[in-house]
Design a protein around this motif. Structure first.
Motif, mmCIF file in Angstrom:
data_model
loop_
_atom_site.group_PDB
_atom_site.id
_atom_site.type_symbol
_atom_site.label_atom_id
_atom_site.label_comp_id
_atom_site.label_asym_id
_atom_site.label_seq_id
_atom_site.Cartn_x
_atom_site.Cartn_y
_atom_site.Cartn_z
ATOM 1 N N LEU A 153 -11.373 2.175 -83.614
ATOM 2 C CA LEU A 153 -10.125 3.353 -82.961
ATOM 3 C C LEU A 153 -8.628 3.572 -84.083
ATOM 4 C CD1 LEU A 153 -10.612 3.322 -79.935
ATOM 5 C CD2 LEU A 153 -11.714 5.471 -80.846
ATOM 6 N N VAL A 154 -7.924 2.532 -84.746
ATOM 7 C CA VAL A 154 -7.153 2.020 -85.003
ATOM 8 C C VAL A 154 -7.270 3.218 -86.930
ATOM 9 C CG1 VAL A 154 -5.392 0.892 -86.600
ATOM 10 C CG2 VAL A 154 -5.798 0.267 -84.098
ATOM 11 N N TYR A 155 -9.057 2.180 -87.605
ATOM 12 C CA TYR A 155 -8.913 3.252 -88.649
ATOM 13 C C TYR A 155 -9.635 4.865 -88.825
ATOM 14 C CZ TYR A 155 -9.627 -1.898 -90.427
ATOM 15 O OH TYR A 155 -9.759 -2.850 -90.651
ATOM 16 N N LEU A 156 -10.263 4.601 -87.711
ATOM 17 C CA LEU A 156 -10.479 6.619 -87.227
ATOM 18 C C LEU A 156 -8.679 7.606 -86.937
ATOM 19 C CD1 LEU A 156 -13.653 6.107 -85.234
ATOM 20 C CD2 LEU A 156 -13.423 6.596 -87.167
ATOM 21 N N ILE A 157 -8.537 6.802 -86.033
ATOM 22 C CA ILE A 157 -7.374 7.566 -85.478
ATOM 23 C C ILE A 157 -5.971 8.076 -86.928
ATOM 24 C CG2 ILE A 157 -4.555 7.490 -84.292
ATOM 25 C CD1 ILE A 157 -6.085 6.106 -82.384
ATOM 26 N N SER A 158 -5.986 6.643 -87.676
ATOM 27 C CA SER A 158 -5.220 6.610 -89.387
ATOM 28 C C SER A 158 -6.039 8.105 -89.762
ATOM 29 C CB SER A 158 -5.456 5.706 -90.182
ATOM 30 O OG SER A 158 -4.687 4.423 -89.089
ATOM 31 N N ILE A 195 -15.749 9.383 -78.992
ATOM 32 C CA ILE A 195 -15.510 7.949 -79.550
ATOM 33 C C ILE A 195 -15.023 7.045 -78.299
ATOM 34 C CG2 ILE A 195 -14.959 6.609 -81.528
ATOM 35 C CD1 ILE A 195 -15.190 9.013 -83.109
ATOM 36 N N ALA A 196 -13.421 7.102 -78.054
ATOM 37 C CA ALA A 196 -13.045 6.629 -78.092
ATOM 38 C C ALA A 196 -14.205 6.268 -76.563
ATOM 39 C CB ALA A 196 -11.737 6.338 -77.118
ATOM 40 N N ALA A 224 -5.662 4.507 -71.127
ATOM 41 C CA ALA A 224 -6.429 3.290 -72.456
ATOM 42 C C ALA A 224 -6.131 3.998 -73.902
ATOM 43 C CB ALA A 224 -7.616 2.495 -72.714
ATOM 44 N N PHE A 225 -6.865 5.338 -73.926
ATOM 45 C CA PHE A 225 -6.519 5.381 -74.938
ATOM 46 C C PHE A 225 -5.568 6.689 -75.873
ATOM 47 C CE2 PHE A 225 -7.293 9.150 -78.022
ATOM 48 C CZ PHE A 225 -7.647 9.170 -79.126
ATOM 49 N N ASP A 226 -5.490 7.344 -74.781
ATOM 50 C CA ASP A 226 -3.590 7.959 -74.737
ATOM 51 C C ASP A 226 -2.275 7.012 -75.280
ATOM 52 O OD1 ASP A 226 -4.848 10.803 -74.588
ATOM 53 O OD2 ASP A 226 -3.894 10.889 -72.453
ATOM 54 N N ARG A 227 -2.757 5.625 -74.649
ATOM 55 C CA ARG A 227 -1.871 5.065 -74.998
ATOM 56 C C ARG A 227 -1.838 3.848 -76.619
ATOM 57 N NH1 ARG A 227 -0.864 -0.953 -74.180
ATOM 58 N NH2 ARG A 227 1.108 -1.696 -73.427
ATOM 59 N N LEU A 228 -2.389 3.942 -77.013
ATOM 60 C CA LEU A 228 -3.690 3.118 -77.920
ATOM 61 C C LEU A 228 -3.268 4.227 -79.654
ATOM 62 C CD1 LEU A 228 -4.438 1.507 -80.338
ATOM 63 C CD2 LEU A 228 -6.695 2.519 -79.814
ATOM 64 N N LEU A 229 -3.663 5.738 -78.630
ATOM 65 C CA LEU A 229 -2.872 6.721 -79.542
ATOM 66 C C LEU A 229 -1.053 6.618 -79.767
ATOM 67 C CD1 LEU A 229 -3.806 8.673 -81.542
ATOM 68 C CD2 LEU A 229 -3.574 10.573 -79.287
ATOM 69 N N LYS A 265 7.513 2.105 -78.651
ATOM 70 C CA LYS A 265 6.596 2.500 -78.602
ATOM 71 C C LYS A 265 5.577 2.934 -79.416
ATOM 72 C CE LYS A 265 8.191 7.328 -77.531
ATOM 73 N NZ LYS A 265 8.364 9.409 -77.490
ATOM 74 N N ALA A 266 6.266 1.468 -80.534
ATOM 75 C CA ALA A 266 4.907 0.625 -81.834
ATOM 76 C C ALA A 266 4.405 -0.239 -80.834
ATOM 77 C CB ALA A 266 5.336 0.616 -82.593
ATOM 78 N N LEU A 267 5.102 -0.891 -80.141
ATOM 79 C CA LEU A 267 4.891 -1.639 -79.157
ATOM 80 C C LEU A 267 4.001 -1.922 -77.742
ATOM 81 C CD1 LEU A 267 6.322 -2.844 -81.166
ATOM 82 C CD2 LEU A 267 7.328 -5.018 -79.956
ATOM 83 N N GLY A 268 4.654 -0.312 -77.277
ATOM 84 C CA GLY A 268 4.063 -0.249 -75.743
ATOM 85 C C GLY A 268 4.229 -0.297 -74.818
ATOM 86 N N VAL A 269 5.592 -0.462 -75.397
ATOM 87 C CA VAL A 269 6.950 -1.347 -74.589
ATOM 88 C C VAL A 269 8.349 0.239 -74.034
ATOM 89 C CG1 VAL A 269 6.534 -3.794 -74.131
ATOM 90 C CG2 VAL A 269 8.427 -2.522 -75.956
ATOM 91 N N SER A 270 9.357 0.057 -73.650
ATOM 92 C CA SER A 270 10.268 0.960 -73.860
ATOM 93 C C SER A 270 11.629 0.122 -73.257
ATOM 94 C CB SER A 270 10.347 1.864 -72.059
ATOM 95 O OG SER A 270 10.311 0.927 -71.154
ATOM 96 N N ARG A 271 12.281 0.315 -73.057
ATOM 97 C CA ARG A 271 13.903 0.104 -73.029
ATOM 98 C C ARG A 271 13.783 -0.644 -71.977
ATOM 99 N NH1 ARG A 271 17.587 3.151 -70.988
ATOM 100 N NH2 ARG A 271 17.202 5.285 -70.876
ATOM 101 N N HIS A 272 13.667 -0.214 -71.251
ATOM 102 C CA HIS A 272 13.150 -0.532 -69.202
ATOM 103 C C HIS A 272 12.771 -2.513 -69.790
ATOM 104 C CE1 HIS A 272 15.492 2.869 -68.363
ATOM 105 N NE2 HIS A 272 13.956 3.319 -68.993
ATOM 106 N N ASN A 273 12.161 -2.785 -70.950
ATOM 107 C CA ASN A 273 11.434 -3.664 -70.338
ATOM 108 C C ASN A 273 12.533 -5.059 -70.225
ATOM 109 O OD1 ASN A 273 8.822 -1.474 -71.373
ATOM 110 N ND2 ASN A 273 7.975 -3.970 -69.705
#
Length: 263
Positions: A131-136, A155-156, A165-170, A196-204
């Motif tokens: 999925l990562v390759y295809l998103i790229s 595809i996802a 899960a797909f929206d988060r990965l995207l 966002k790149a790590l899937g977290v927020s400033r509140h974590n």
């Protein structure tokens, strides 16, 4: 560790023969613990690699053509991708043929994805790397259009991803690409992208962010991906993704350290 335990236990039960069997079984367990279920069956490695490569390139072709035309940026991205893989002339011709096959209007993705799931589907990392390759590829001309988004979601779904899960990965992949090339100057927008790149927020918390970072780095670890069946040529591409994650994490750590100092 399990190799040593296997040798000792095997020797105590069956002597020398038992220690040899214990070594072999322990090695399999160690490999499983390190690389996941995809690494256990050594005999399927070549098959996994072949199917993975075929699936990547035919789906790249399908994705590039889904909006009616293949853009120059998409062609350039695929060519750069092949250069990164260090493909021989023979393999390059094979990849181009697969790409063109996927780009034909009547190409049906369902049989290819069914084959992929049968051979590679037990490895979550391989499904995610696909999925990562295809998103790229979809992002190579700046953004995903409606047709590309629909195809990627289809595809996802066939790879076992929920819409959430797909929206988060995207979102993560989009923001990871903003850290390509290494060191990034601090700004409010860059920091937000890093979270966002790590899937977290400033509140974590720091610990939560570190766990997210380590999980991502584990998913892109070369030995783990190779052990699960990722073709060796593609490990370098995965390594670039890991560098982007590292850059994002370093930016977050630096910002938080500065805040603690000035607090």
């Amino acid at each position: 560790m399990f190799k040593i335990l296997g040798i000792v236990a095997g020797f105590l039960i069956l002597g020398i023969l038992g220690s040899i069997l214990g070594f072999l079984v322990g090695g399999i367990i160690d490999r499983f613990k390190s690389n996941g279920t995809g690494s256990v069956n050594f005999f399927t490695a070549a098959r996994r690699q072949s199917v993975f490569l075929e699936t990547v390139f035919v789906l790249m072709g399908k994705l590039a053509k889904v909006d009616g035309r293949i853009s120059e940026n998409e062609v350039a991205h695929v060519e750069q991708f092949m250069r990164q893989l260090g493909m021989t002339s023979e393999h390059r011709l094979r990849a181009i043929a697969l790409f063109k096959r996927g780009a034909t209007p009547m190409f049906d993705i369902k049989p290819k994805l069914a084959e992929f799931m049968a051979v590679c589907g037990s490895s979550r990392n391989l499904r995610q790397m696909l999925l990562v390759y295809l998103i790229s590829v979809g992002l190579s001309d700046g953004q995903l259009n409606a047709a590309e988004s629909r195809l990627l979601k289809d595809i996802a779904g066939r790879l076992g991803y929920s819409k959430t899960a797909f929206d988060r990965l995207l979102d993560m992949v989009i923001n990871q690409t903003r850290f390509a090339g290494g060191q990034t100057a601090f700004s409010v927008d860059a920091l937000q992208d890093a979270y966002k790149a790590l899937g977290v927020s400033r509140h974590n918390s720091d610990q939560e962010i570190k766990r997210a970072y380590r999980k991502l780095m584990s998913q892109y670890h070369p030995d783990k991906l190779t052990g699960q069946g990722l073709p060796e040529e593609m490990v370098s591409v995965a390594t670039e993704q890991a560098k982007e994650i590292q850059t994002a994490y370093d930016l977050i750590k630096k910002h938080r350290a500065q805040n603690r100092t000035t607090a």
